[in-house]
Design a protein around this motif. Structure first.
Motif, PDB file in Angstrom:
ATOM      1  N   HIS A   1      73.452  84.653 126.050  1.00 55.05           N
ATOM      2  CA  HIS A   1      73.208  83.688 124.964  1.00 55.05           C
ATOM      3  C   HIS A   1      74.511  82.970 124.591  1.00 55.05           C
ATOM      4  O   HIS A   1      75.548  83.614 124.387  1.00 55.05           O
ATOM      5  N   PRO A   2      74.485  81.635 124.508  1.00 56.10           N
ATOM      6  CA  PRO A   2      75.688  80.929 124.021  1.00 56.10           C
ATOM      7  C   PRO A   2      76.028  81.407 122.612  1.00 56.10           C
ATOM      8  O   PRO A   2      75.159  81.701 121.799  1.00 56.10           O
ATOM      9  N   TRP A   3      77.304  81.380 122.257  1.00 48.13           N
ATOM     10  CA  TRP A   3      77.767  81.998 121.024  1.00 48.13           C
ATOM     11  C   TRP A   3      78.889  81.150 120.442  1.00 48.13           C
ATOM     12  O   TRP A   3      79.810  80.741 121.152  1.00 48.13           O
ATOM     13  N   THR A   4      78.788  80.838 119.134  1.00 44.71           N
ATOM     14  CA  THR A   4      79.856  80.123 118.452  1.00 44.71           C
ATOM     15  C   THR A   4      80.323  80.960 117.282  1.00 44.71           C
ATOM     16  O   THR A   4      79.516  81.637 116.624  1.00 44.71           O
ATOM     17  N   VAL A   5      81.612  80.934 117.029  1.00 44.89           N
ATOM     18  CA  VAL A   5      82.184  81.762 115.983  1.00 44.89           C
ATOM     19  C   VAL A   5      83.546  81.199 115.595  1.00 44.89           C
ATOM     20  O   VAL A   5      84.177  80.460 116.353  1.00 44.89           O
ATOM     21  N   VAL A   6      83.949  81.492 114.345  1.00 45.13           N
ATOM     22  CA  VAL A   6      85.309  81.167 113.879  1.00 45.13           C
ATOM     23  C   VAL A   6      86.102  82.460 113.982  1.00 45.13           C
ATOM     24  O   VAL A   6      85.792  83.448 113.300  1.00 45.13           O
ATOM     25  N   ASN A   7      87.122  82.443 114.826  1.00 43.55           N
ATOM     26  CA  ASN A   7      87.866  83.670 115.071  1.00 43.55           C
ATOM     27  C   ASN A   7      89.336  83.339 115.218  1.00 43.55           C
ATOM     28  O   ASN A   7      89.729  82.184 115.396  1.00 43.55           O
ATOM     29  N   THR A   8      90.158  84.349 115.148  1.00 44.62           N
ATOM     30  CA  THR A   8      91.615  84.175 115.289  1.00 44.62           C
ATOM     31  C   THR A   8      92.043  84.744 116.630  1.00 44.62           C
ATOM     32  O   THR A   8      91.769  85.917 116.941  1.00 44.62           O
ATOM     33  N   GLY A   9      92.687  83.898 117.400  1.00 46.82           N
ATOM     34  CA  GLY A   9      93.167  84.333 118.715  1.00 46.82           C
ATOM     35  C   GLY A   9      94.658  84.100 118.857  1.00 46.82           C
ATOM     36  O   GLY A   9      95.395  84.037 117.864  1.00 46.82           O
ATOM     37  N   THR A  10      95.089  83.928 120.106  1.00 49.10           N
ATOM     38  CA  THR A  10      96.522  83.744 120.354  1.00 49.10           C
ATOM     39  C   THR A  10      97.040  82.417 119.825  1.00 49.10           C
ATOM     40  O   THR A  10      98.232  82.279 119.532  1.00 49.10           O
ATOM     41  N   LEU A  11      96.141  81.416 119.673  1.00 43.06           N
ATOM     42  CA  LEU A  11      96.547  80.098 119.144  1.00 43.06           C
ATOM     43  C   LEU A  11      96.280  79.970 117.652  1.00 43.06           C
ATOM     44  O   LEU A  11      96.447  78.905 117.084  1.00 43.06           O
ATOM     45  N   GLY A  12      95.859  81.070 117.012  1.00 39.62           N
ATOM     46  CA  GLY A  12      95.548  81.036 115.598  1.00 39.62           C
ATOM     47  C   GLY A  12      94.041  80.930 115.374  1.00 39.62           C
ATOM     48  O   GLY A  12      93.231  81.090 116.293  1.00 39.62           O
ATOM     49  N   GLU A  13      93.652  80.651 114.098  1.00 39.59           N
ATOM     50  CA  GLU A  13      92.231  80.561 113.784  1.00 39.59           C
ATOM     51  C   GLU A  13      91.640  79.320 114.438  1.00 39.59           C
ATOM     52  O   GLU A  13      92.251  78.253 114.443  1.00 39.59           O
ATOM     53  N   SER A  14      90.437  79.495 115.011  1.00 41.68           N
ATOM     54  CA  SER A  14      89.823  78.396 115.735  1.00 41.68           C
ATOM     55  C   SER A  14      88.318  78.513 115.653  1.00 41.68           C
ATOM     56  O   SER A  14      87.761  79.576 115.388  1.00 41.68           O
ATOM     57  N   VAL A  15      87.688  77.365 115.861  1.00 43.82           N
ATOM     58  CA  VAL A  15      86.243  77.310 116.020  1.00 43.82           C
ATOM     59  C   VAL A  15      85.987  77.317 117.520  1.00 43.82           C
ATOM     60  O   VAL A  15      86.431  76.419 118.240  1.00 43.82           O
TER      61      VAL A  15
END
Length: 529
Positions: A122-136
């Motif tokens: 299933h495609p999935w969208t989320v606001v998360n924090t990764g190596t580049l910072g918080e992102s959509v």
């Protein structure tokens, strides 16, 4: 200037400026928050569309089956990232191992973030924090020929990028906010200026004090006050004005046209014309009013008029009685002069030795005078009315008019107010004397006053030229007169008494020529006292 001394316009402007500023600021903040939410939603849709496009690309599925997927996928992912202006396009293995990354040093390292729904297909969208910072970000599965998930594609836009796009639009938002504030401030200033002009710069305390004084003066002033606007509508009327004009004390009259009220025609004409008037007599059904009117103007424009009314009913009655007394005085003076002449004649006859002729002359004069007095006093018990008739008889004799009192005349004391009887009889006799003044001899006026059948009938007949039937109704209207210099007030006062007592008048031609005026006034419980 302290706050308590601010004018109403100043306080309103300050309040409006504060409210408008708060509203515009709240609107601007709300617009910014909505724009931020819209930007995040747009970014979510964008990264999902890019991720699905990349996941469906044939070269991506083919590269995932090669021993070194990064060699083919890294250039492709970077070209997609640059072309779509996203912050990262990461292709990874199902175990999170990155095959692409904007920072090549992070290739081969595990992907940070939730991928469970994508692994399940299933495609999935989320606001998360990764190596580049918080992102959509969006995570989309890559399927092999057999439909199994062979890899994952994650595309994201950092929150900082979204905020930078919003900040690029800030000047427009600030410009719109400033323009709205400027327009609102201009509108508030114009409204404040208009209100200042209408309130003459007065503050709340001054307005309250002015209203209290105005209300106190309006209800305590002894004159009737009527303020009419430029459209000839009632703008203000005090209690005395209502009373004098016979208007209900609690009826709503403000903004009603004067032509729609039951006002005397002369008063309606005066107010409608809007002309200046000084001590002008206005007759209502039961009052004599003196009207003064002054047109008002504001900034050179007609603004209506102010009408004041004074009750002169009693003064008019006293004036009528005074005129009768003056007439009687003049008659007595004339009679004294005539008596002196006759006395000299009698004395001369005595000196000449003609005593019989002197006695006969004196006896005849005394008999005539006594006969008239006995006739009037015997028929009219009301002393004021009897005196009036005697005085009018002497005036008539001076003018060469024969005034007679009908032998059938009878009137007791107290039947009707003497002032009303004097007004009716005095004005009818005066009009009759004027009517016969230019008529050929013999000039006669006959008076008949009777009481019976619950009414008093005053009848005056003259031998003048007569009154045309079409002029009868106008004769009892103020201002009508057969004389060029006449004021036309006598019969109008008679009509006022008739109306006040609920009586009626009859005007017809006399049998021997001339006019008969017959006034019927009810007596008893229905008559005013």
């Amino acid at each position: 200037m302290t706050a308590r001394k601010w004018s109403i316009a100043g306080q309103l402007f300050a309040l409006q400026a504060l409210v408008v500023t708060l509203l515009v600021t709240a609107g601007a903040v709300g617009a910014a928050l909505l724009a931020r939410a819209d930007a995040r939603e747009a970014a979510t849709d964008e990264v999902l569309a890019v991720a699905e496009a990349v996941a469906r690309a044939p070269q991506v599925a083919a590269a995932l089956r090669t021993p070194d997927p990064s060699a083919a996928l890294q250039p492709y992912a970077e070209s997609v990232r640059i072309g779509t202006e996203t912050d990262f396009v990461v292709v990874m293995a199902p175990d999170r191992t990155r095959y692409t990354h904007p920072d090549p040093t992070r290739i081969g390292q595990p992907f940070i973030g939730e991928i469970g729904p994508a692994l399940a297909g299933h495609p999935w969208t989320v606001v998360n924090t990764g190596t580049l910072g918080e992102s959509v970000r969006a995570v989309v599965p890559v399927r092999g020929p057999d439909g199994t998930v062979t890899g994952l594609v994650s595309v994201g836009i950092t929150t900082n990028s979204i905020n930078r796009k919003l900040l690029s639009r800030a000047p427009v938002l600030l410009a719109v906010t400033g323009a709205v504030l400027a327009l609102a401030g201009l509108g508030s200033w114009l409204l404040s200026r208009r209100l200042r002009r209408q309130t003459h710069g007065l503050g709340p305390a001054q307005m309250t004090r002015m209203y209290e004084y105005y209300d106190a003066v309006l209800h305590s002033v002894g004159e009737g006050l009527v303020v009419v606007d430029a459209g000839r509508r009632i703008a203000l009327i005090n209690d005395e004005g209502r009373r004098l004009l016979g208007l209900p004390p609690d009826a709503p009259l403000v903004d009603r046209p004067v032509t729609g009220l039951s006002l005397p025609p002369a008063l309606v004409e005066l107010v409608t014309a809007g002309r200046a008037a000084h001590d002008e007599l206005i007759l209502t059904a039961d009052r004599s009013l003196v009207a003064n009117q002054r047109p008002t103007a504001l900034d050179g424009r007609a603004h209506g008029s102010v009408l004041t009314l004074r009750d002169h009913t009693e003064l008019r009655a006293l004036s009528s009685e005074l005129d009768s007394v003056r007439g009687l005085t003049e008659a007595l003076r004339s009679q004294a002069h005539e008596a002196a002449n006759r006395l000299h004649t009698v004395l001369t006859l005595v000196e000449l030795g003609r005593a019989d002729e002197a006695v006969r002359l004196a006896t005849e004069e005394l008999a005539l005078a006594q006969q008239l007095t006995d006739q009037v006093v015997g028929a009219i018990a009301e002393p004021a009315l009897a005196a009036l008739l005697l005085g009018k008889s002497a005036q008539a004799a001076e003018r060469g008019v024969e005034l007679t009192v009908d032998p059938d005349s009878r009137l007791d004391v107290g039947t009707l107010p003497p002032a009303d009887l004097l007004t009716v009889l005095g004005n009818l006799v005066d009009n009759a004397l004027e009517a016969v003044a230019t008529a050929p001899p013999p000039r006669r006026v006959r008076v008949r006053v009777t009481e019976g059948a619950g009414e008093v009938v005053v009848e005056v007949t003259d031998s003048g030229p007569g009154l045309p039937p079409e002029q009868v109704a106008d004769a009892f209207r103020r201002g009508w007169s057969t004389k060029r210099d006449g004021r036309g007030i006598g019969l109008a006062l008679v009509g006022q008494v008739v109306t006040r007592h609920g009586g009626r008048y009859e005007v017809g031609a006399a049998p021997q020529g001339g006019t008969t005026f017959r006034i019927r006034l009810p007596v008893g419980a229905g008559s005013p006292t």
